[in-house]
Design a protein around this motif. Structure first.
Motif, mmCIF file in Angstrom:
data_model
loop_
_atom_site.group_PDB
_atom_site.id
_atom_site.type_symbol
_atom_site.label_atom_id
_atom_site.label_comp_id
_atom_site.label_asym_id
_atom_site.label_seq_id
_atom_site.Cartn_x
_atom_site.Cartn_y
_atom_site.Cartn_z
ATOM 1 N N ASP A 84 14.590 47.362 15.627
ATOM 2 C CA ASP A 84 15.038 47.079 16.986
ATOM 3 C C ASP A 84 16.487 46.610 17.064
ATOM 4 O OD1 ASP A 84 14.774 44.547 15.916
ATOM 5 O OD2 ASP A 84 13.119 43.946 17.223
ATOM 6 N N GLY A 85 17.208 46.660 15.940
ATOM 7 C CA GLY A 85 18.628 46.305 15.947
ATOM 8 C C GLY A 85 18.931 44.848 15.663
ATOM 9 N N ARG A 86 17.935 44.052 15.341
ATOM 10 C CA ARG A 86 18.195 42.633 15.045
ATOM 11 C C ARG A 86 19.103 42.520 13.816
ATOM 12 N NH1 ARG A 86 12.090 40.637 14.120
ATOM 13 N NH2 ARG A 86 11.824 41.992 15.921
ATOM 14 N N TYR A 87 19.913 41.481 13.813
ATOM 15 C CA TYR A 87 20.943 41.353 12.773
ATOM 16 C C TYR A 87 21.312 39.900 12.540
ATOM 17 C CZ TYR A 87 24.077 40.198 16.533
ATOM 18 O OH TYR A 87 24.658 39.550 17.593
ATOM 19 N N THR A 88 21.981 39.663 11.426
ATOM 20 C CA THR A 88 22.662 38.407 11.149
ATOM 21 C C THR A 88 24.124 38.747 10.878
ATOM 22 O OG1 THR A 88 22.225 38.512 8.776
ATOM 23 C CG2 THR A 88 20.631 37.295 10.129
ATOM 24 N N LEU A 89 24.976 37.754 10.965
ATOM 25 C CA LEU A 89 26.404 37.929 10.700
ATOM 26 C C LEU A 89 26.872 36.855 9.737
ATOM 27 C CD1 LEU A 89 29.346 38.938 11.244
ATOM 28 C CD2 LEU A 89 29.362 37.381 13.214
ATOM 29 N N ALA A 90 27.604 37.253 8.719
ATOM 30 C CA ALA A 90 28.324 36.323 7.845
ATOM 31 C C ALA A 90 29.805 36.583 8.073
ATOM 32 C CB ALA A 90 27.958 36.551 6.386
ATOM 33 N N TYR A 91 30.543 35.539 8.413
ATOM 34 C CA TYR A 91 31.972 35.665 8.706
ATOM 35 C C TYR A 91 32.735 34.658 7.854
ATOM 36 C CZ TYR A 91 36.348 35.963 11.258
ATOM 37 O OH TYR A 91 37.670 36.154 11.596
ATOM 38 N N THR A 92 33.794 35.123 7.204
ATOM 39 C CA THR A 92 34.546 34.291 6.270
ATOM 40 C C THR A 92 36.044 34.431 6.502
ATOM 41 O OG1 THR A 92 32.810 34.621 4.620
ATOM 42 C CG2 THR A 92 34.928 33.824 3.815
ATOM 43 N N VAL A 93 36.723 33.302 6.454
ATOM 44 C CA VAL A 93 38.187 33.273 6.503
ATOM 45 C C VAL A 93 38.678 32.456 5.306
ATOM 46 C CG1 VAL A 93 38.330 33.518 9.007
ATOM 47 C CG2 VAL A 93 38.272 31.228 8.003
ATOM 48 N N TYR A 94 39.961 32.572 5.030
ATOM 49 C CA TYR A 94 40.554 31.887 3.877
ATOM 50 C C TYR A 94 41.818 31.162 4.298
ATOM 51 C CZ TYR A 94 37.418 35.092 1.530
ATOM 52 O OH TYR A 94 36.302 35.774 1.144
ATOM 53 N N ALA A 95 42.132 30.100 3.565
ATOM 54 C CA ALA A 95 43.375 29.352 3.772
ATOM 55 C C ALA A 95 44.005 29.108 2.409
ATOM 56 C CB ALA A 95 43.084 28.023 4.460
ATOM 57 N N LYS A 96 45.310 29.178 2.360
ATOM 58 C CA LYS A 96 46.046 28.851 1.134
ATOM 59 C C LYS A 96 46.349 27.358 1.169
ATOM 60 C CE LYS A 96 46.462 33.007 -0.517
ATOM 61 N NZ LYS A 96 45.725 33.427 -1.675
ATOM 62 N N LEU A 97 46.038 26.713 0.053
ATOM 63 C CA LEU A 97 46.194 25.274 -0.012
ATOM 64 C C LEU A 97 46.261 24.863 -1.477
ATOM 65 C CD1 LEU A 97 45.935 22.648 1.830
ATOM 66 C CD2 LEU A 97 43.526 22.708 1.228
ATOM 67 N N PRO A 98 47.217 24.030 -1.858
ATOM 68 C CA PRO A 98 47.261 23.589 -3.249
ATOM 69 C C PRO A 98 45.911 22.999 -3.669
ATOM 70 C CG PRO A 98 49.233 22.884 -2.098
ATOM 71 C CD PRO A 98 48.292 23.443 -1.061
ATOM 72 N N GLU A 99 45.481 23.333 -4.872
ATOM 73 C CA GLU A 99 44.159 22.919 -5.343
ATOM 74 C C GLU A 99 43.956 21.411 -5.306
ATOM 75 O OE1 GLU A 99 44.318 24.914 -9.087
ATOM 76 O OE2 GLU A 99 43.089 26.556 -8.343
ATOM 77 N N ASP A 100 45.024 20.653 -5.553
ATOM 78 C CA ASP A 100 44.869 19.197 -5.564
ATOM 79 C C ASP A 100 44.596 18.620 -4.172
ATOM 80 O OD1 ASP A 100 47.425 19.522 -4.494
ATOM 81 O OD2 ASP A 100 48.379 18.097 -5.860
ATOM 82 N N GLN A 101 44.645 19.464 -3.134
ATOM 83 C CA GLN A 101 44.346 19.033 -1.768
ATOM 84 C C GLN A 101 42.961 19.491 -1.294
ATOM 85 O OE1 GLN A 101 47.520 20.019 0.965
ATOM 86 N NE2 GLN A 101 49.066 19.578 -0.574
ATOM 87 N N HIS A 102 42.266 20.310 -2.087
ATOM 88 C CA HIS A 102 40.975 20.862 -1.662
ATOM 89 C C HIS A 102 39.927 19.789 -1.387
ATOM 90 C CE1 HIS A 102 41.370 25.343 -2.892
ATOM 91 N NE2 HIS A 102 42.502 24.870 -2.411
ATOM 92 N N ILE A 103 39.788 18.815 -2.272
ATOM 93 C CA ILE A 103 38.740 17.802 -2.104
ATOM 94 C C ILE A 103 38.960 17.010 -0.820
ATOM 95 C CG2 ILE A 103 37.798 15.662 -3.076
ATOM 96 C CD1 ILE A 103 38.105 17.012 -5.862
ATOM 97 N N ALA A 104 40.161 16.528 -0.591
ATOM 98 C CA ALA A 104 40.452 15.759 0.624
ATOM 99 C C ALA A 104 40.263 16.623 1.879
ATOM 100 C CB ALA A 104 41.869 15.196 0.572
ATOM 101 N N THR A 105 40.635 17.887 1.778
ATOM 102 C CA THR A 105 40.511 18.786 2.927
ATOM 103 C C THR A 105 39.050 19.060 3.252
ATOM 104 O OG1 THR A 105 42.648 19.778 2.433
ATOM 105 C CG2 THR A 105 41.144 21.061 3.807
ATOM 106 N N VAL A 106 38.233 19.298 2.247
ATOM 107 C CA VAL A 106 36.800 19.536 2.488
ATOM 108 C C VAL A 106 36.140 18.266 3.014
ATOM 109 C CG1 VAL A 106 34.601 20.168 1.427
ATOM 110 C CG2 VAL A 106 36.658 21.488 0.920
ATOM 111 N N ARG A 107 36.601 17.119 2.609
ATOM 112 C CA ARG A 107 36.076 15.862 3.166
ATOM 113 C C ARG A 107 36.353 15.781 4.672
ATOM 114 N NH1 ARG A 107 37.999 11.529 -1.440
ATOM 115 N NH2 ARG A 107 36.473 12.151 -3.034
#
Length: 175
Positions: A84-107
């Motif tokens: 019947d056309g039912r669906y799910t969607l997965a949508y992903t985007v990316y950001a450039k960020l120095p690795e040493d900032q990832h933990i604080a940013t995810v927080r």
């Protein structure tokens, strides 16, 4: 950072599979009416949601790698697949960020998500790498969220997956 793409894919999909992301209905009513939304509306919503995540993280979404979306056919708890056309969607985007900032940013993302009713299902920080991996679920909306460090180095991924939707105007198939 994860070097092995298969390992990374397993880490991403396993929590979703274990929490029932592929199930389109509750086990007590296989024919429960599904929420209705067009694919275009779902995609627009996912873009807004990830843009909000980026805003709270104070990062800019990049075009390299660019946004990705994937519409999938819903699979029920007993492996039923409707026509019947039912669906799910997965949508992903990316950001450039120095690795040493990832933990604080995810927080920052975690704090904003929790303030907006998202239940954090897993959050791992690895300062020695450095990387951060966050999974969340918005139980009210039935969505799954990911914010994590990925390859290439210095890349942060923001992702949202929808529940099963039925396109407007379509009769829901019964099982």
């Amino acid at each position: 950072m994860f070097r092995n793409r298969a390992y990374l894919t397993t880490l991403i999909l396993l929590p979703l599979l274990l929490t029932g992301a592929c199930m389109s209905q509750q086990p007590d009513d296989i024919n429960k009416p599904l929420p209705r939304k067009s694919r275009a509306d779902s995609l627009a919503w996912a873009k807004e949601y990830t843009a909000a995540m980026a805003h709270y993280a104070e990062v800019k979404i990049t075009d390299d790698p660019g946004p990705r979306h994937d519409f999938e056919t819903c699979v029920g708890q007993n492996d039923e697949v409707a026509e019947d056309g039912r669906y799910t969607l997965a949508y992903t985007v990316y950001a450039k960020l120095p690795e040493d900032q990832h933990i604080a940013t995810v927080r920052k993302i975690r704090k904003a998500l929790e303030a907006n009713g998202v239940r954090i299902t897993s959050h791992t920080e690895r300062p020695e790498v450095p990387e951060s991996i966050l999974y969340g679920r918005n139980d009210k909306e039935g969505t799954f969220l990911v914010a994590d460090s990925v390859n290439p180095h210095g890349t942060l991924r923001l992702s949202v997956s929808t529940p099963c939707f039925l396109p407007p105007g379509v009769k829901q198939q019964q099982f």
